[in-house]
Design a protein around this motif. Structure first.
Motif, PDB file in Angstrom:
ATOM      1  N   ASN A 291      15.294  24.442 -16.255  1.00  0.00           N
ATOM      2  CA  ASN A 291      16.783  24.539 -16.107  1.00  0.00           C
ATOM      3  C   ASN A 291      16.236  26.666 -15.922  1.00  0.00           C
ATOM      4  N   ARG A 292      16.773  27.315 -16.807  1.00  0.00           N
ATOM      5  CA  ARG A 292      16.240  28.587 -16.817  1.00  0.00           C
ATOM      6  C   ARG A 292      15.847  29.088 -18.015  1.00  0.00           C
ATOM      7  N   ASP A 293      14.809  27.962 -18.198  1.00  0.00           N
ATOM      8  CA  ASP A 293      13.389  28.145 -19.490  1.00  0.00           C
ATOM      9  C   ASP A 293      12.203  28.248 -18.650  1.00  0.00           C
ATOM     10  N   VAL A 294      11.234  28.721 -19.202  1.00  0.00           N
ATOM     11  CA  VAL A 294       9.823  29.005 -18.446  1.00  0.00           C
ATOM     12  C   VAL A 294       9.318  28.538 -19.195  1.00  0.00           C
ATOM     13  N   LEU A 295       9.104  26.874 -18.840  1.00  0.00           N
ATOM     14  CA  LEU A 295       7.567  26.103 -19.524  1.00  0.00           C
ATOM     15  C   LEU A 295       6.575  26.839 -19.351  1.00  0.00           C
TER      16      LEU A 295
ATOM     17  N   LYS B 121      25.033  18.770 -18.745  1.00  0.00           N
ATOM     18  CA  LYS B 121      24.119  19.056 -18.115  1.00  0.00           C
ATOM     19  C   LYS B 121      23.208  18.310 -17.742  1.00  0.00           C
ATOM     20  N   LYS B 122      22.247  18.128 -16.358  1.00  0.00           N
ATOM     21  CA  LYS B 122      21.120  17.244 -15.701  1.00  0.00           C
ATOM     22  C   LYS B 122      20.373  18.466 -15.720  1.00  0.00           C
ATOM     23  N   LYS B 123      18.517  17.906 -16.337  1.00  0.00           N
ATOM     24  CA  LYS B 123      17.483  18.967 -16.539  1.00  0.00           C
ATOM     25  C   LYS B 123      17.136  18.722 -15.638  1.00  0.00           C
ATOM     26  N   ILE B 124      16.693  20.133 -14.584  1.00  0.00           N
ATOM     27  CA  ILE B 124      16.568  20.665 -13.447  1.00  0.00           C
ATOM     28  C   ILE B 124      14.625  21.273 -13.724  1.00  0.00           C
ATOM     29  N   ILE B 125      13.659  20.622 -12.833  1.00  0.00           N
ATOM     30  CA  ILE B 125      12.499  20.692 -12.915  1.00  0.00           C
ATOM     31  C   ILE B 125      12.097  21.888 -11.823  1.00  0.00           C
ATOM     32  N   ILE B 126      11.850  22.591 -11.514  1.00  0.00           N
ATOM     33  CA  ILE B 126      11.135  23.423 -10.452  1.00  0.00           C
ATOM     34  C   ILE B 126      10.080  23.923 -10.815  1.00  0.00           C
ATOM     35  N   LEU B 127       8.546  23.494  -9.718  1.00  0.00           N
ATOM     36  CA  LEU B 127       7.783  24.519  -9.295  1.00  0.00           C
ATOM     37  C   LEU B 127       7.194  25.671  -8.392  1.00  0.00           C
ATOM     38  N   GLY B 128       6.982  26.445  -9.055  1.00  0.00           N
ATOM     39  CA  GLY B 128       7.193  27.729  -7.994  1.00  0.00           C
ATOM     40  C   GLY B 128       5.518  28.337  -7.571  1.00  0.00           C
ATOM     41  N   ILE B 129       5.331  28.335  -6.683  1.00  0.00           N
ATOM     42  CA  ILE B 129       3.937  28.820  -5.982  1.00  0.00           C
ATOM     43  C   ILE B 129       4.699  30.546  -5.377  1.00  0.00           C
TER      44      ILE B 129
ATOM     45  N   GLY C 118      14.571  29.371  -6.674  1.00  0.00           N
ATOM     46  CA  GLY C 118      14.321  28.177  -6.208  1.00  0.00           C
ATOM     47  C   GLY C 118      15.380  26.910  -6.800  1.00  0.00           C
ATOM     48  N   LEU C 119      15.150  27.274  -8.110  1.00  0.00           N
ATOM     49  CA  LEU C 119      16.315  26.836  -8.570  1.00  0.00           C
ATOM     50  C   LEU C 119      17.367  27.017  -8.704  1.00  0.00           C
ATOM     51  N   LEU C 120      17.752  28.523  -8.745  1.00  0.00           N
ATOM     52  CA  LEU C 120      19.698  28.782  -7.991  1.00  0.00           C
ATOM     53  C   LEU C 120      19.720  28.575  -7.235  1.00  0.00           C
ATOM     54  N   LYS C 121      18.668  27.877  -5.836  1.00  0.00           N
ATOM     55  CA  LYS C 121      19.059  27.234  -4.375  1.00  0.00           C
ATOM     56  C   LYS C 121      18.882  26.385  -4.362  1.00  0.00           C
ATOM     57  N   TYR C 122      18.431  25.013  -5.586  1.00  0.00           N
ATOM     58  CA  TYR C 122      18.444  23.530  -5.562  1.00  0.00           C
ATOM     59  C   TYR C 122      19.897  23.614  -6.327  1.00  0.00           C
ATOM     60  N   GLU C 123      20.184  23.974  -7.159  1.00  0.00           N
ATOM     61  CA  GLU C 123      21.101  23.877  -7.123  1.00  0.00           C
ATOM     62  C   GLU C 123      22.781  24.155  -6.629  1.00  0.00           C
TER      63      GLU C 123
END
Length: 342
Positions: free
Chosen positions: A24-28, A2-10, A319-324
């Motif tokens: 993905n769904r892990d908070v960094l 699975k592609k690793k998707i990284i999202i910045l949320g503001i 944002g991640l869920l919308k990106y997918e």
């Protein structure tokens, strides 16, 4: 793989400047810069809030990226709160996110604040029971600005079943707390003092509201008049009874929420409930809903406390869920202060 998707949320809808990185769904990382100046005014001052967002937003984003131990060019998209909220505060977040998107040539994702509170449940390890709610489920959003029952059919298929007709539950608690002598925000202070109180010492009337809607204006007035009358008869009434007053208020509010959610569950035949929003951190409300789970064998989902208040992680996961789903947005979108529909 699975592609690793990284999202910045503001997140900048009110008085918290927050930024988070999710892979993905892990908070960094999940950075929140609080605006403590509002305590002295007894509530959020919109002009001060927007000015402090301008001061803090770059710091929050940089801290978030550094804490996540990634490079800016690894970010796949930036998501931000479009509304509802304070328009000045929202504009700061929107302007920064748009510039960030254009500068790195990455997609832009707008987020509905209320929807994000609900979708917090889909962050890995965000719930106290470490699981995701299955669709459909009922979301109960309870915060400083919102009180709503939402039927959640899918990530972006939501329907409001009930809402407050006047004051939100969080605002109600803050105004009552002020009468009790607490500083802003008052809800956590009521919770703190209630822990040593007798929740059955005082009986408060519950508001009557149609269907699945809430009404807290009359309840708030009833409590304030009760305190005023008792204090007139005994100037030391609050001091002598503070824990019991707080405990009784919390119990009544918990019962109001439970009664409405029971009605919603029976009406929809959905017995899966997810709490969301700042007031869902309240220990008594959590206890009452977990007790319902044991007695009725319903499924109750409660976020860990760090994910109940406004935060960047809830914006990033949305944002991640919308990106997918390739639900990208234009830089020409405009923030909105009031909530109409999803």
């Amino acid at each position: 793989m699975k592609k690793k998707i990284i999202i910045l949320g503001i997140e900048s809808s009110c008085d918290e400047t927050a930024a988070s990185i999710i892979k993905n769904r892990d908070v960094l990382s999940d950075i929140i810069i609080h605006q403590n100046i509002h305590k002295k005014y007894g509530g959020v001052v919109p002009e001060f809030a927007s000015r402090l967002h301008e001061k803090n937003i770059i710091k929050a984003v940089n801290l978030s990226i550094n804490s996540a131990r990634i490079q800016k060019n690894e970010i796949n998209a930036v998501s931000f709160t479009l509304g509802p909220g304070l328009i000045g505060s929202l504009l700061v977040g929107a302007s920064f996110a748009k510039s960030f998107s254009m500068g790195l040539k990455i997609p832009l994702l707008t987020v509905n604040h209320i929807q994000a509170h609900i979708l917090t449940h889909f962050i890995n390890d965000s719930n106290i029971n470490n699981s995701y709610p299955k669709f459909p489920f009922l979301g109960l959003v309870i915060s400083g600005g919102h009180t709503q029952i939402v039927k959640v059919n899918d990530f972006f298929k939501m329907e409001i079943l009930g809402s407050t007709l006047d004051d939100s539950i969080g605002d109600t608690l803050d105004k009552i707390a002020r009468k009790l002598g607490f500083y802003y925000p008052g809800g956590p202070m009521i919770e703190l003092f209630s822990k040593n109180g007798n929740c059955k010492k005082f009986i408060f009337s519950k508001p009557l509201s149609s269907g699945l809607n809430f009404s807290f204006s009359g309840f708030k007035s009833h409590i304030l008049q009760f305190i005023k009358k008792k204090s007139k008869d005994n100037p030391l009434f609050i001091k002598q009874n503070l824990p019991d007053i707080c405990a009784s208020i919390q119990r009544t509010i918990g019962e109001i929420l439970l009664e409405k959610m029971k009605k919603a569950a029976i009406k929809t035949n959905i017995f899966r409930i997810a709490l969301a929003g700042g007031v869902s951190s309240n220990y008594e409300i959590r206890r009452m809903f977990l007790s319902l789970e044991k007695r009725k064998n319903w499924e109750i989902f409660i976020p860990k406390k760090k994910y109940t208040t406004d935060n960047g992680a809830m914006i990033a996961i949305t944002g991640l869920l919308k990106y997918e789903k390739n639900l990208f947005d234009s830089i020409y979108v405009s923030p909105y202060s009031k909530f109409n529909k999803f």
